[in-house]
Design a protein around this motif. Structure first.
Motif, PDB file in Angstrom:
ATOM      1  N   VAL A  48      36.120  52.600  34.822  1.00 28.11           N
ATOM      2  CA  VAL A  48      36.639  51.285  34.447  1.00 28.11           C
ATOM      3  C   VAL A  48      35.853  50.186  35.142  1.00 28.11           C
ATOM      4  O   VAL A  48      35.434  49.209  34.523  1.00 28.11           O
ATOM      5  N   ALA A  49      35.663  50.358  36.457  1.00 25.39           N
ATOM      6  CA  ALA A  49      34.962  49.344  37.241  1.00 25.39           C
ATOM      7  C   ALA A  49      34.395  49.993  38.478  1.00 25.39           C
ATOM      8  O   ALA A  49      34.954  50.974  38.984  1.00 25.39           O
ATOM      9  N   ALA A  50      33.294  49.440  38.973  1.00 23.87           N
ATOM     10  CA  ALA A  50      32.661  49.990  40.161  1.00 23.87           C
ATOM     11  C   ALA A  50      32.137  48.856  41.029  1.00 23.87           C
ATOM     12  O   ALA A  50      31.802  47.772  40.532  1.00 23.87           O
ATOM     13  N   ILE A  51      32.075  49.136  42.316  1.00 25.89           N
ATOM     14  CA  ILE A  51      31.517  48.180  43.263  1.00 25.89           C
ATOM     15  C   ILE A  51      30.682  48.960  44.273  1.00 25.89           C
ATOM     16  O   ILE A  51      31.149  49.953  44.834  1.00 25.89           O
ATOM     17  N   THR A  52      29.449  48.509  44.471  1.00 24.16           N
ATOM     18  CA  THR A  52      28.582  49.214  45.402  1.00 24.16           C
ATOM     19  C   THR A  52      28.917  48.827  46.838  1.00 24.16           C
ATOM     20  O   THR A  52      29.686  47.884  47.092  1.00 24.16           O
ATOM     21  N   SER A  53      28.315  49.551  47.773  1.00 23.43           N
ATOM     22  CA  SER A  53      28.515  49.206  49.183  1.00 23.43           C
ATOM     23  C   SER A  53      28.009  47.801  49.475  1.00 23.43           C
ATOM     24  O   SER A  53      28.498  47.134  50.386  1.00 23.43           O
ATOM     25  N   GLY A  54      27.052  47.339  48.678  1.00 27.03           N
ATOM     26  CA  GLY A  54      26.514  45.994  48.854  1.00 27.03           C
ATOM     27  C   GLY A  54      27.297  44.915  48.139  1.00 27.03           C
ATOM     28  O   GLY A  54      26.976  43.727  48.281  1.00 27.03           O
ATOM     29  N   GLY A  55      28.295  45.316  47.350  1.00 20.92           N
ATOM     30  CA  GLY A  55      29.148  44.335  46.689  1.00 20.92           C
ATOM     31  C   GLY A  55      28.834  44.064  45.235  1.00 20.92           C
ATOM     32  O   GLY A  55      29.518  43.254  44.594  1.00 20.92           O
ATOM     33  N   SER A  56      27.830  44.720  44.678  1.00 23.38           N
ATOM     34  CA  SER A  56      27.529  44.551  43.253  1.00 23.38           C
ATOM     35  C   SER A  56      28.589  45.248  42.417  1.00 23.38           C
ATOM     36  O   SER A  56      29.027  46.348  42.765  1.00 23.38           O
ATOM     37  N   ASN A  58      30.165  46.336  38.399  1.00 26.62           N
ATOM     38  CA  ASN A  58      29.966  46.502  36.970  1.00 26.62           C
ATOM     39  C   ASN A  58      31.245  47.023  36.348  1.00 26.62           C
ATOM     40  O   ASN A  58      32.085  47.621  37.027  1.00 26.62           O
ATOM     41  N   TYR A  59      31.398  46.752  35.058  1.00 23.27           N
ATOM     42  CA  TYR A  59      32.651  47.029  34.362  1.00 23.27           C
ATOM     43  C   TYR A  59      32.381  47.711  33.019  1.00 23.27           C
ATOM     44  O   TYR A  59      31.372  47.463  32.365  1.00 23.27           O
ATOM     45  N   ALA A  60      33.342  48.514  32.627  1.00 27.07           N
ATOM     46  CA  ALA A  60      33.336  49.024  31.261  1.00 27.07           C
ATOM     47  C   ALA A  60      33.561  47.848  30.318  1.00 27.07           C
ATOM     48  O   ALA A  60      34.203  46.854  30.682  1.00 27.07           O
ATOM     49  N   ASP A  61      33.050  47.976  29.108  1.00 24.68           N
ATOM     50  CA  ASP A  61      33.223  46.892  28.133  1.00 24.68           C
ATOM     51  C   ASP A  61      34.698  46.544  27.953  1.00 24.68           C
ATOM     52  O   ASP A  61      35.068  45.377  27.794  1.00 24.68           O
ATOM     53  N   SER A  62      35.546  47.556  27.987  1.00 23.60           N
ATOM     54  CA  SER A  62      36.981  47.340  27.767  1.00 23.60           C
ATOM     55  C   SER A  62      37.640  46.559  28.893  1.00 23.60           C
ATOM     56  O   SER A  62      38.721  45.998  28.718  1.00 23.60           O
ATOM     57  N   ALA A  63      37.002  46.538  30.060  1.00 24.30           N
ATOM     58  CA  ALA A  63      37.567  45.874  31.232  1.00 24.30           C
ATOM     59  C   ALA A  63      36.920  44.524  31.519  1.00 24.30           C
ATOM     60  O   ALA A  63      37.501  43.705  32.244  1.00 24.30           O
ATOM     61  N   GLU A  64      35.756  44.310  30.971  1.00 24.75           N
ATOM     62  CA  GLU A  64      35.000  43.085  31.255  1.00 24.75           C
ATOM     63  C   GLU A  64      35.819  41.850  30.899  1.00 24.75           C
ATOM     64  O   GLU A  64      36.390  41.748  29.812  1.00 24.75           O
ATOM     65  N   GLY A  65      35.906  40.920  31.854  1.00 24.28           N
ATOM     66  CA  GLY A  65      36.625  39.680  31.624  1.00 24.28           C
ATOM     67  C   GLY A  65      38.115  39.742  31.892  1.00 24.28           C
ATOM     68  O   GLY A  65      38.790  38.712  31.950  1.00 24.28           O
ATOM     69  N   ARG A  66      38.660  40.950  32.034  1.00 23.62           N
ATOM     70  CA  ARG A  66      40.097  41.089  32.300  1.00 23.62           C
ATOM     71  C   ARG A  66      40.378  41.712  33.664  1.00 23.62           C
ATOM     72  O   ARG A  66      41.388  41.407  34.298  1.00 23.62           O
ATOM     73  N   PHE A  67      39.501  42.593  34.102  1.00 23.54           N
ATOM     74  CA  PHE A  67      39.697  43.312  35.358  1.00 23.54           C
ATOM     75  C   PHE A  67      38.689  42.814  36.389  1.00 23.54           C
ATOM     76  O   PHE A  67      37.555  42.457  36.054  1.00 23.54           O
ATOM     77  N   THR A  68      39.103  42.850  37.651  1.00 21.99           N
ATOM     78  CA  THR A  68      38.214  42.487  38.751  1.00 21.99           C
ATOM     79  C   THR A  68      38.348  43.512  39.868  1.00 21.99           C
ATOM     80  O   THR A  68      39.454  43.751  40.363  1.00 21.99           O
ATOM     81  N   ILE A  69      37.224  44.093  40.241  1.00 27.07           N
ATOM     82  CA  ILE A  69      37.215  45.032  41.367  1.00 27.07           C
ATOM     83  C   ILE A  69      36.729  44.294  42.601  1.00 27.07           C
ATOM     84  O   ILE A  69      35.829  43.448  42.531  1.00 27.07           O
ATOM     85  N   SER A  70      37.345  44.595  43.732  1.00 31.32           N
ATOM     86  CA  SER A  70      36.935  43.962  44.983  1.00 31.32           C
ATOM     87  C   SER A  70      37.180  44.940  46.124  1.00 31.32           C
ATOM     88  O   SER A  70      37.865  45.954  45.952  1.00 31.32           O
ATOM     89  N   ARG A  71      36.606  44.618  47.261  1.00 31.70           N
ATOM     90  CA  ARG A  71      36.784  45.492  48.416  1.00 31.70           C
ATOM     91  C   ARG A  71      37.002  44.669  49.669  1.00 31.70           C
ATOM     92  O   ARG A  71      36.448  43.575  49.801  1.00 31.70           O
ATOM     93  N   ASP A  72      37.795  45.214  50.569  1.00 35.65           N
ATOM     94  CA  ASP A  72      38.005  44.621  51.879  1.00 35.65           C
ATOM     95  C   ASP A  72      37.655  45.712  52.886  1.00 35.65           C
ATOM     96  O   ASP A  72      38.487  46.569  53.202  1.00 35.65           O
TER      97      ASP A  72
END
Length: 119
Positions: A48-56, A58-72
């Protein structure tokens, strides 16, 4: 012992929002690439969504614009904010942590949290 514990799932009406959390223990989350996957009944697990260790991100087309991945990294936690939810978003959502280093690849999964979008 490594554990990824997802939380935040539940029943929500179409158009609603949920925030999923993935709390990690036993690993230093900051060096891992993290992903949220989902699996609906009878279907394959999909990213659905991924975030690299560096913070980059990317999203599946179905999630783009609606979902947000983040890390703390200070909290060893990854989040998935899901807005404008649709019935087709109904699935079990899984957290994934991957790290490739000189000792090889490490890949961990959480137990999943159910998200149901229904009126």
């Amino acid at each position: 012992q490594v554990q990824l514990v997802e939380s935040g799932g539940g029943l929500v009406q179409p158009g609603g929002s949920l925030r999923l959390s993935c709390a990690a223990s036993g690993i230093i989350l900051s060096i891992y690439d993290m992903g949220w996957y989902r699996q609906a009944p009878g279907k394959q697990r999909q990213l659905v969504a991924a975030i690299t260790s560096g913070g980059s991100t990317n999203y599946a087309d179905s999630a783009e614009g609606r979902f947000t991945i983040s890390r703390d990294n200070a909290k060893n936690t990854v989040y998935l904010q899901m807005n404008s939810l649709k019935p087709e978003d109904t699935a079990v959502y899984y957290c994934n942590a991957v790290h490739s280093g000189i000792w090889g690849k490490r890949n961990y999964w959480g137990q999943g949290t159910q998200v149901t979008v229904s009126s």
